[in-house]
Motif scaffolding. Sequence first.
Motif, short mmCIF file in Angstrom:
data_model
loop_
_atom_site.label_atom_id
_atom_site.label_comp_id
_atom_site.label_asym_id
_atom_site.label_seq_id
_atom_site.Cartn_x
_atom_site.Cartn_y
_atom_site.Cartn_z
N GLU A 1 36.98 60.10 39.78
CA GLU A 1 37.01 60.35 41.21
C GLU A 1 36.95 61.84 41.50
OE1 GLU A 1 39.99 56.88 40.48
OE2 GLU A 1 39.48 58.82 39.58
N LEU B 1 35.33 60.70 49.47
CA LEU B 1 35.63 60.58 48.05
C LEU B 1 34.44 60.01 47.31
CD1 LEU B 1 39.23 59.06 48.20
CD2 LEU B 1 38.53 61.46 48.30
N CYS C 1 33.19 58.46 43.36
CA CYS C 1 33.63 57.93 42.07
C CYS C 1 32.38 57.75 41.22
CB CYS C 1 34.36 56.61 42.26
SG CYS C 1 34.75 55.75 40.72
N TRP D 1 38.32 50.58 46.01
CA TRP D 1 39.14 51.77 46.20
C TRP D 1 40.56 51.30 46.50
CZ3 TRP D 1 38.09 56.75 45.23
CH2 TRP D 1 36.75 57.16 45.16
N CYS E 1 39.52 54.67 42.20
CA CYS E 1 38.46 53.67 42.21
C CYS E 1 38.63 52.78 40.98
CB CYS E 1 37.07 54.30 42.24
SG CYS E 1 36.59 55.19 40.76
#
Length: 123
Positions: free
Chosen positions: A6, A20, A22, A36, A96
Amino acid sequence: QVQLVESGGGLVQTGGSMRLSCAASGGSFSIYDMGWFRQAPGKEREFVAGISRGAGNTYYADSVKGRFTISRDNAKNTVYLQMNSLKPEDTAVYYCAARRFGVNVLARNYDYWGQGTQVTVSS
């Protein structure tokens, strides 16, 4: 086996936005359903959002519905979480996770996890 990393966390003010990411490696990303999750101090890890492996279906916790958007780019082996209208109660470590055979809201049902990224929303 897939590895997840992440990125994108940090400090933001109430009402702000953050995205965010991942990134997955070591496996066939497109066969995994992704989720998530977040965990605040002293609390259990909770489901935030999920997306099916073909991106045709998305799922959200009631607490983030309308504010957060999950998406994925299978060509880039990456899943995203766009977070808008952030609130102090969104402060947590965000993770994640990957699993096969469907998005699930229970953390224990995921096979692979990233290391997490801290999101802090100041009031």
